[in-house]
Design a protein around this motif. Structure first.
Motif, PDB file in Angstrom:
ATOM      1  N   MET A   1       0.839  -1.187   0.000  1.00  0.00           N
ATOM      2  CA  MET A   1       0.000   0.000   0.000  1.00  0.00           C
ATOM      3  C   MET A   1       0.881   1.246   0.000  1.00  0.00           C
ATOM      4  SD  MET A   1      -3.007   1.099   2.670  1.00  0.00           S
ATOM      5  CE  MET A   1      -1.852   1.199   4.037  1.00  0.00           C
ATOM      6  N   ARG A   2       0.534   2.182  -0.842  1.00  0.00           N
ATOM      7  CA  ARG A   2       1.290   3.426  -0.962  1.00  0.00           C
ATOM      8  C   ARG A   2       0.999   4.337   0.234  1.00  0.00           C
ATOM      9  NH1 ARG A   2      -1.245   5.522  -5.249  1.00  0.00           N
ATOM     10  NH2 ARG A   2      -2.132   7.301  -4.154  1.00  0.00           N
ATOM     11  N   LEU A   3       2.031   4.975   0.754  1.00  0.00           N
ATOM     12  CA  LEU A   3       1.849   5.959   1.812  1.00  0.00           C
ATOM     13  C   LEU A   3       2.033   7.352   1.229  1.00  0.00           C
ATOM     14  CD1 LEU A   3       3.683   4.376   4.890  1.00  0.00           C
ATOM     15  CD2 LEU A   3       1.274   4.213   4.229  1.00  0.00           C
ATOM     16  N   ASP A   4       0.980   8.154   1.285  1.00  0.00           N
ATOM     17  CA  ASP A   4       1.018   9.538   0.840  1.00  0.00           C
ATOM     18  C   ASP A   4       1.077  10.446   2.062  1.00  0.00           C
ATOM     19  OD1 ASP A   4       0.664   8.433  -1.674  1.00  0.00           O
ATOM     20  OD2 ASP A   4      -1.420   9.076  -1.888  1.00  0.00           O
ATOM     21  N   VAL A   5       1.427  11.703   1.839  1.00  0.00           N
ATOM     22  CA  VAL A   5       1.566  12.648   2.942  1.00  0.00           C
ATOM     23  C   VAL A   5       0.892  13.964   2.576  1.00  0.00           C
ATOM     24  CG1 VAL A   5       3.202  14.022   4.302  1.00  0.00           C
ATOM     25  CG2 VAL A   5       3.704  11.620   3.818  1.00  0.00           C
ATOM     26  N   GLN A   6       0.178  14.528   3.537  1.00  0.00           N
ATOM     27  CA  GLN A   6      -0.309  15.899   3.432  1.00  0.00           C
ATOM     28  C   GLN A   6       0.588  16.748   4.320  1.00  0.00           C
ATOM     29  OE1 GLN A   6      -4.657  16.687   3.584  1.00  0.00           O
ATOM     30  NE2 GLN A   6      -4.165  18.064   5.275  1.00  0.00           N
ATOM     31  N   PRO A   7       1.618  17.377   3.745  1.00  0.00           N
ATOM     32  CA  PRO A   7       2.612  18.051   4.576  1.00  0.00           C
ATOM     33  C   PRO A   7       2.069  19.326   5.208  1.00  0.00           C
ATOM     34  CG  PRO A   7       3.079  18.428   2.255  1.00  0.00           C
ATOM     35  CD  PRO A   7       1.939  17.461   2.309  1.00  0.00           C
ATOM     36  N   TRP A   8       2.709  19.725   6.299  1.00  0.00           N
ATOM     37  CA  TRP A   8       2.334  20.931   7.034  1.00  0.00           C
ATOM     38  C   TRP A   8       3.516  21.875   7.075  1.00  0.00           C
ATOM     39  CZ3 TRP A   8       4.561  23.324  11.190  1.00  0.00           C
ATOM     40  CH2 TRP A   8       3.825  24.328  11.818  1.00  0.00           C
ATOM     41  N   GLY A   9       3.242  23.173   7.067  1.00  0.00           N
ATOM     42  CA  GLY A   9       4.279  24.168   7.254  1.00  0.00           C
ATOM     43  C   GLY A   9       3.681  25.480   7.713  1.00  0.00           C
ATOM     44  N   GLU A  14       8.577  26.346   4.661  1.00  0.00           N
ATOM     45  CA  GLU A  14       8.602  25.177   5.538  1.00  0.00           C
ATOM     46  C   GLU A  14       7.759  24.046   4.957  1.00  0.00           C
ATOM     47  OE1 GLU A  14       7.994  23.994  10.247  1.00  0.00           O
ATOM     48  OE2 GLU A  14       7.168  25.881   9.505  1.00  0.00           O
ATOM     49  N   LEU A  15       6.649  24.389   4.329  1.00  0.00           N
ATOM     50  CA  LEU A  15       5.800  23.384   3.702  1.00  0.00           C
ATOM     51  C   LEU A  15       6.556  22.652   2.585  1.00  0.00           C
ATOM     52  CD1 LEU A  15       2.850  22.283   3.655  1.00  0.00           C
ATOM     53  CD2 LEU A  15       2.363  24.033   1.949  1.00  0.00           C
ATOM     54  N   VAL A  16       7.300  23.415   1.787  1.00  0.00           N
ATOM     55  CA  VAL A  16       8.094  22.816   0.713  1.00  0.00           C
ATOM     56  C   VAL A  16       9.173  21.902   1.292  1.00  0.00           C
ATOM     57  CG1 VAL A  16       9.823  23.366  -1.044  1.00  0.00           C
ATOM     58  CG2 VAL A  16       7.636  24.592  -1.010  1.00  0.00           C
ATOM     59  N   THR A  17       9.816  22.345   2.359  1.00  0.00           N
ATOM     60  CA  THR A  17      10.830  21.517   3.008  1.00  0.00           C
ATOM     61  C   THR A  17      10.229  20.205   3.508  1.00  0.00           C
ATOM     62  OG1 THR A  17      12.123  23.449   3.670  1.00  0.00           O
ATOM     63  CG2 THR A  17      12.492  21.423   4.902  1.00  0.00           C
ATOM     64  N   ALA A  18       9.018  20.294   4.061  1.00  0.00           N
ATOM     65  CA  ALA A  18       8.345  19.082   4.535  1.00  0.00           C
ATOM     66  C   ALA A  18       8.022  18.145   3.384  1.00  0.00           C
ATOM     67  CB  ALA A  18       7.075  19.460   5.294  1.00  0.00           C
ATOM     68  N   ALA A  19       7.635  18.698   2.240  1.00  0.00           N
ATOM     69  CA  ALA A  19       7.338  17.854   1.075  1.00  0.00           C
ATOM     70  C   ALA A  19       8.601  17.152   0.587  1.00  0.00           C
ATOM     71  CB  ALA A  19       6.738  18.704  -0.038  1.00  0.00           C
ATOM     72  N   ARG A  20       9.707  17.859   0.591  1.00  0.00           N
ATOM     73  CA  ARG A  20      10.979  17.225   0.196  1.00  0.00           C
ATOM     74  C   ARG A  20      11.348  16.115   1.169  1.00  0.00           C
ATOM     75  NH1 ARG A  20      13.913  22.977  -1.006  1.00  0.00           N
ATOM     76  NH2 ARG A  20      13.484  23.125  -3.251  1.00  0.00           N
ATOM     77  N   ALA A  21      11.089  16.336   2.453  1.00  0.00           N
ATOM     78  CA  ALA A  21      11.362  15.295   3.442  1.00  0.00           C
ATOM     79  C   ALA A  21      10.461  14.084   3.218  1.00  0.00           C
ATOM     80  CB  ALA A  21      11.175  15.858   4.848  1.00  0.00           C
ATOM     81  N   ALA A  22       9.203  14.338   2.846  1.00  0.00           N
ATOM     82  CA  ALA A  22       8.291  13.236   2.533  1.00  0.00           C
ATOM     83  C   ALA A  22       8.790  12.464   1.320  1.00  0.00           C
ATOM     84  CB  ALA A  22       6.883  13.778   2.283  1.00  0.00           C
ATOM     85  N   GLU A  23       9.291  13.180   0.328  1.00  0.00           N
ATOM     86  CA  GLU A  23       9.850  12.528  -0.854  1.00  0.00           C
ATOM     87  C   GLU A  23      11.041  11.652  -0.470  1.00  0.00           C
ATOM     88  OE1 GLU A  23      11.326  13.854  -5.332  1.00  0.00           O
ATOM     89  OE2 GLU A  23      11.459  15.301  -3.678  1.00  0.00           O
ATOM     90  N   SER A  24      11.922  12.174   0.366  1.00  0.00           N
ATOM     91  CA  SER A  24      13.085  11.406   0.805  1.00  0.00           C
ATOM     92  C   SER A  24      12.681  10.177   1.619  1.00  0.00           C
ATOM     93  CB  SER A  24      14.014  12.294   1.641  1.00  0.00           C
ATOM     94  OG  SER A  24      14.534  13.357   0.863  1.00  0.00           O
ATOM     95  N   ALA A  25      11.570  10.303   2.343  1.00  0.00           N
ATOM     96  CA  ALA A  25      11.090   9.173   3.153  1.00  0.00           C
ATOM     97  C   ALA A  25      10.425   8.099   2.310  1.00  0.00           C
ATOM     98  CB  ALA A  25      10.115   9.678   4.212  1.00  0.00           C
ATOM     99  N   GLY A  26      10.138   8.405   1.033  1.00  0.00           N
ATOM    100  CA  GLY A  26       9.534   7.412   0.156  1.00  0.00           C
ATOM    101  C   GLY A  26       8.051   7.562  -0.054  1.00  0.00           C
TER     102      GLY A  26
END
Length: 356
Positions: A1-9, A14-26
């Motif tokens: 199952m795919r894990l998606d993220v709704q990032p917060w900032g 900060e929101l963009v940084t969180a999205a990049r972190a989500a990308e790095s996390a897979g």
């Protein structure tokens, strides 16, 4: 199952940084909601800052607050900006939000959303004339978008709670996005049957599999030859070594919705009617809607969120296996100071990274 993220900032940076972190996390997709920010502007920032393996979607944009043509143009621009990674997530919102906040019509919302999707697809198809008559209509002659599309078809996702709206998603969309409070039992007993009823009304599409939709995949249910469909569950996910702390962070999310009359029947059927009454009374007495968590018992938090230690949250995620293709996870943020939300989001991203 795919894990998606709704990032917060707290800021867009900060929101963009969180999205990049989500990308790095897979993470598979990052979703941009629409309440305190514009979903399309946020999606543009996320698309510009992330790589080709990460999907970007609006989760969700308000379907009736804009004309379908403007929504279609925004989707086309975002698909170009993202290199074919965009997913257009739409939802109706409730009547008061549309009418009082945006001056938008809300009558016959299921038919209105059906027409909205049809018009968006007609605009994106690029024909001349563009004509659709219904609850929402369009008549455009002598206009063509002069830019080549990135893909033949941009996937459209619809959010829905009631059976008619959920079935509409199964019938006319490429995916469905859950409400933030959608436990596995609700997905199994109520949502999946409605989606499948809608999918049964879909006519076989000879272009299935060749339209560049990626990475939307079929959940394995629905008529043969029908376009793949992506079922996206959603949950507030609060992770902490102390499960009591995790639950208290998530409680305000449940409290917010418990205070809204539109959800009273749903919570009442699950045995939480008295809690909803107390939350609504507190709201009318002047308490902030995002600070009602102290009224929410732990069993209600456990019923509607994923909260606890990392191991407890991983076990809860497994309950969605076979019911959803993905789950959109968001950190608790209602009524919390920014520093605590940051900490909660970091723990959420650690959890995603441990799975992917």
């Amino acid at each position: 199952m795919r894990l998606d993220v709704q990032p917060w900032g707290e800021t867009m940076a900060e929101l963009v940084t969180a999205a990049r972190a989500a990308e790095s996390a897979g993470a598979g997709v990052v979703w941009a909601p629409e309440l305190h920010r514009n979903a399309f502007t946020t999606a543009a920032a996320l698309a510009a800052a992330t790589g080709q393996d990460l999907g970007v979607g609006t989760g969700i944009a308000l379907a009736f607050a804009r004309s379908p043509m403007l929504t279609a143009l925004a989707a086309a621009d975002l698909d170009e900006l993202s290199g074919g990674r965009f997913r257009l997530g739409l939802g109706t919102g409730v009547a008061r939000l549309n009418q009082d906040w945006h001056g938008a019509e809300f009558a016959r919302p299921v038919s209105r959303l059906r027409d909205t999707v049809a018009i968006i697809r007609a605009v994106l198809a690029g024909g001349d004339p563009i004509v659709h008559d219904g609850v929402r209509s369009i008549r455009v002659r002598g206009w063509r978008r002069p830019y080549p599309p990135v893909r033949a078809r941009i996937p459209i996702y619809l959010a829905g709670v009631g059976p008619s709206m959920v079935a509409l998603a199964g019938e006319v969309a490429d995916g469905w996005i859950a409400h933030e409070l959608c436990p596995p039992s609700d997905l199994r007993d109520r949502i999946r049957p409605a989606l499948e009823a809608g999918r049964a009304r879909v006519r076989p599409d000879p272009g299935t599999g060749g339209d560049g939709i990626r990475p939307v995949r079929d959940s394995g249910r629905g008529p043969a030859g029908v376009r793949p469909f992506d079922v996206v569950a959603a949950a507030c996910c609060s992770v902490d070594p102390d499960p009591a702390v995790a639950r208290r962070r998530a409680a305000n999310v449940v409290g917010f919705y418990a205070s809204v009359r539109s959800y009273a029947d749903t919570f009442g059927a699950a045995g939480f009617g008295a809690v909803c009454a107390a939350a609504n009374t507190a709201l009318r007495a002047g308490r902030p809607a995002d600070d009602l968590g102290d009224l929410i018992p732990d069993e209600m938090v456990d019923a509607y969120t994923i909260a606890g230690t990392a191991q407890e949250c991983l076990a809860r995620l497994k309950e969605y296996d076979g019911l959803a293709d993905a789950i959109k996870l968001s950190p608790p943020s209602y009524g919390l100071p920014a520093g605590e939300v940051r900490h909660a989001q970091d723990r959420l991203l650690d959890l995603v990274g441990s799975v992917q």
